[in-house]
Design an enzyme around this catalytic site. Structure first.
Site, short mmCIF file in Angstrom:
data_model
loop_
_atom_site.label_atom_id
_atom_site.label_comp_id
_atom_site.label_asym_id
_atom_site.label_seq_id
_atom_site.Cartn_x
_atom_site.Cartn_y
_atom_site.Cartn_z
N GLY A 37 0.79 -1.23 0.00
CA GLY A 37 0.00 0.00 0.00
C GLY A 37 0.81 1.27 0.00
CB CYS A 247 -25.01 -10.29 -19.54
SG CYS A 247 -24.09 -10.18 -21.10
CB CYS A 250 -23.38 -14.49 -21.20
SG CYS A 250 -23.05 -13.46 -19.76
CB CYS A 271 -20.36 -9.23 -19.30
SG CYS A 271 -21.42 -10.52 -18.69
CB CYS A 277 -19.39 -11.63 -21.90
SG CYS A 277 -21.10 -11.54 -22.46
ZN LIG Z 1 -22.34 -11.45 -20.51
#
Ligand SMILES: [Zn+2]
Lengths: 284, 278, 251
Positions: A37, A247, A250, A271, A277
């Site tokens: 960090g 989506c 998909c 997506c 996807c």
């Molecule tokens: Zn998708």
């Protein structure tokens, strides 16, 4: 015996990044891994990429990548975008490694806006390009004061920012680059990834390196490291999610979805991770 | 131990730090500027103790060193020498002036609070009253939004700031109201030591009186050890029971507050009191 | 048993703002006050009566001598040499002072002033309010005034509020500096009766009154000061009869 200059290579057509620079980046990256960090300064070079297209990420990638690597580069989750493709070709041409779009097969992934949906493994490294590495810039402009705040772990004013946001807006409005504590010590800005991707950094199997070219900073989240978004105990951290959205391609509902214009004017979702996807469609 | 704050041999020199800078400075020479080095001996050999529930005043004109002492104790400035102890830090065994910057700063979260003359020095004017208090509470580890709101409201009530203003930026507040918010913020984590630097100077008389009344009531009620720096004997008389007079960086007299006002001993104190009495 | 023993008390003022000259107020005063005893100081103005009280309370810094106070813990402490913070701690519970000056605490309600004085001496806040109310009632402060700021009070009212505040949870040694100077006869009676009760309850009182009648009624002993020295010390009747100060005091 070879001279240092020879070792470093020449600035010929393929020498966009000499050996000395690579070593400097590697040293900075090692320090970054050792102090999770913490923003490690490094001598950032001019890179042959469009401004704002991740010269920091590119330098980290170039310093890490070898001929045996399979490199995936995504822009907004897509492998096919012009920027992503150009950058991928640039590195491949320079190093001679393989191009890759399948998250599962990639050994090195460079990204800016997303962390792939497919969980990354210990043998994979994620390089994130960071436009604004300093999370404290939101509350403090003085660089010396920012450094003091990091050194003394004095993040009260970040909390005040969160408090004010909640008071004014009823919710935390900060979405991309949500400030996170790394290993309970340093506050980072995890680049413009959505909140949706923040949990993927926490106790991850893989190493994530953050490169900021303009700001000359490298920082890291090593594997198995706590990454905790700044949240009040009684105000849960919520990731982006639209109830009912799925989506269009998909049918996924649990991936990070982005709105796309559709023919009939209704809202459509797809997506953001095109590789995910595509494979998800194949499965179905 | 009977004190909440103890300061020993505090000194602050601007310029050459060596012993050459001391001779020729102080009340008997009428200056705090070293004739040998040009260094300013802003404070030298200042020591005092403050008990819980007690308020000690430091009076003097501008340049007397009273604010320097305050800033050194508060941690806004590093003294050239001297030590300070807080009973609430390591049972008073550690010299807090020797702590590193980070540790000194953390003392300000819940051990020593400061109220400055200028509210802008202790507040972020663009942040709401509640947000300013939240800064102190989150610095002390507060992570519960609801409880932070509750405590902020409680503190604003204590300092008589209307709760309807809690979410307004402090910049929209009047001077007296800003000062009340600054006091609320200072008290957020119940610090055992409170440093007040000219807390009512610059406010209109009636507004100043209100803030002074508030401070008087708070000091009586909260049992904090307070150090009040002021050039105003009215403030000192109302808030403190003991007082220290400074001139040219040195303490020239210490006494009970009424004693200083009725029977000042040092020539400088007598002049100050005579001037204050008009 | 003596609550207060003053030995060789000297008070000199050095006036730096004028020409550095010194002015003597007390020149070696010896004086005792026993428990339950009321010693009244008498003498012309400028004889050092108020200065003596202020030295004991440490509003004035004694120049030389000892001021021994036997506290309720039994140990004598020298008020002339005690550190400021310890004197401050003794004030209130052990050492009370009611000034002739009608200084009222600004912007504070009458009942509050008295109750806070009690609380400052360790009384429970509730009990302090009850005692404050009792004292104010006894001293004839109209209940309608209790919630008002002390600044609106008349001189006589302020004086009685000061007395109420100074005697709530009575101190071991009470110093009174002309506590009835601004009072009308009726209220004066109430105050004198209250002071008499305090003495009966065992409080040691050292007082300055400007009227002879009060001294005769309250004092168990009178000490006459003349130019900063004790000129006479004895029972009120004898001292006041013998003293040429009679007229001076009465006037
Ligand atoms: Zn998708």
């Amino acid at each position: 015996m070879r001279t240092v200059t020879e070792l470093a290579g020449t600035g010929g057509p393929r020498g966009i990044f000499d050996e000395l620079s690579k070593r400097e980046v590697r040293r900075a990256a090692l320090t970054a891994v050792a102090v999770p960090g913490y923003q490690v300064p490094f001598g950032s070079r001019e890179m042959p990429v469009a401004r704002g297209w991740g010269s920091g990420g590119l330098q980290v990638t170039l310093a890490l990548v070898g001929p045996g690597d399979r490199l995936k580069v995504i822009d907004q989750g897509e492998d096919g975008g012009v920027n992503a493709a150009n950058l991928r070709r640039l590195v491949v041409g320079h190093v001679g490694c393989e191009e890759e779009t399948d998250t599962r097969r990639a050994t090195l992934i460079q990204s800016r806006h997303r962390i792939p949906e497919t969980p990354l493994r210990a043998d994979q490294t994620l390089v994130l390009q960071v436009p604004v590495p300093e999370p404290l810039r939101a509350v403090e402009h003085d660089v010396r004061e920012q450094r003091r705040m990091h050194a003394q772990e004095d993040y009260a004013r970040m909390w005040v920012g969160l408090y004010e946001d909640l008071v004014r807006n009823g919710v935390v409005t900060k979405s991309a680059g949500y400030p996170c504590m790394v290993n309970g010590r340093y506050l980072i800005s995890p680049t413009p990834i959505p909140r949706f991707d923040v949990p993927k950094l926490d106790q991850a199997e893989h190493l994530t390196l953050f490169g900021a070219g303009r700001e000359k900073r490298i920082y890291a989240v090593p594997p198995h490291t706590r990454v905790e978004p700044l949240v009040f105990e009684d105000v849960p951290f919520e990731v982006e999610h639209t109830p009912g959205a799925a989506c269009r391609h998909c049918g996924a509902t649990a991936s990070y979805l982005v709105e796309v214009p559709s023919m009939d004017g209704a809202v459509a979702w797809v997506c953001s991770d095109t590789d995910f996807c595509t494979r998800n469609r194949e499965v179905r | 131990m009977s004190w909440a704050l103890k300061v020993d041999g505090l000194g602050r020199v601007y310029g050459e730090q060596g012993p050459r800078s001391l001779p020729g400075t102080g009340p008997e020479h009428g200056t705090s500027v070293s004739p040998a080095t040009g260094a300013v001996v802003a404070a030298w050999d200042v020591g005092f103790e403050v008990a819980p529930g007690e308020a000690l005043g430091i009076v003097g004109e501008s340049g007397s060193g009273k604010s320097t002492v305050m800033r050194c104790v508060a941690g806004d400035e590093r003294p050239s020498r001297g030590s300070a102890y807080l009973s609430a830090y390591d049972d008073g065994r550690t010299d807090v002036l020797a702590l590193d910057d980070g540790a000194r700063r953390r003392l300000r979260i819940d051990r020593v609070a400061v109220v400055y003359q200028d509210p802008a020095a202790g507040l972020d004017l663009d942040t709401s009253a509640g947000g300013n208090i939240a800064e102190r509470l989150t610095a002390a580890g507060g992570r519960h939004f609801g409880r932070i709101r509750e405590r902020a409201a409680e503190l604003l009530e204590l300092t008589e700031v209307p709760l309807s203003r809690m979410d307004d930026p402090v910049r929209t507040f009047s001077g007296g109201m800003r000062q009340r918010v600054q006091i609320a913020k200072a008290l957020a984590n119940r610090p055992p030591v409170l440093l007040l630097d000219e807390p009512t100077t610059g406010l209109d008389a009636s507004v100043a009186a209100g803030v002074l009344d508030l401070l008087r009531n708070l000091l009586e009620r909260l049992g904090v050890a307070a150090v009040v720096v002021s050039h105003d004997f009215g403030v000192i008389e109302m808030l403190t029971r003991r007082v220290m007079v400074m001139q040219h960086g040195r303490v020239v007299e210490t006494g009970l507050t009424d004693q200083l006002l009725e029977d000042p001993q040092h020539p400088y104190s007598q002049r100050l009191v005579a001037a204050a009495r008009g | 048993m003596n609550v207060l023993e003053i030995r060789g008390l000297v008070k000199t003022f050095t006036l730096h703002t004028i020409d550095g000259r010194t002015v003597g107020a007390l020149h070696g005063v010896d004086l005792d006050v026993a428990r339950g005893e009321h010693v009244a100081l008498a003498g012309s103005s400028g004889a050092g009566k108020s200065s003596l009280l202020r030295c004991v309370y440490r509003t004035y810094v004694p120049t030389a001598g000892r001021i021994l106070l036997r506290t309720s813990e039994g140990t004598p402490v020298d008020l002339a040499a005690l550190p400021d913070s310890e004197v401050a701690d003794l004030r209130g519970r052990e050492l009370g002072y009611v000034s002739q000056f009608l200084r009222a605490e600004p912007r504070r309600a009458v009942l509050d002033v008295v109750a806070r004085a009690g609380a400052a001496r360790g009384m429970d806040p509730e009990a302090a309010r009850d005692s404050a109310a009792t004292a104010l009632r006894r001293l004839g402060i109209d209940e309608r005034l209790w919630a008002m700021h002390t600044t609106v009070l008349s001189g006589g009212q302020k004086q009685r509020v000061n007395l109420a505040a100074g005697t709530i949870s009575p101190p071991r040694l009470l110093l009174l500096d002309e506590p009835v100077s601004a009072l009308d006869p009726v209220n004066r009676e109430a105050v004198l009766a209250m002071i008499a009760d305090l003495t009966d309850a065992g409080v040691a009182v050292l007082s300055v009154f400007h009227d002879l009648d009060a001294i005769e009624r309250l004092a168990t002993r009178v000490v006459v000061l003349e130019e900063g020295r004790v000129a006479a010390d004895g029972p009120p009747a004898a001292v006041l009869r013998d003293s040429e100060l009679n007229l001076e005091v009465a006037r």
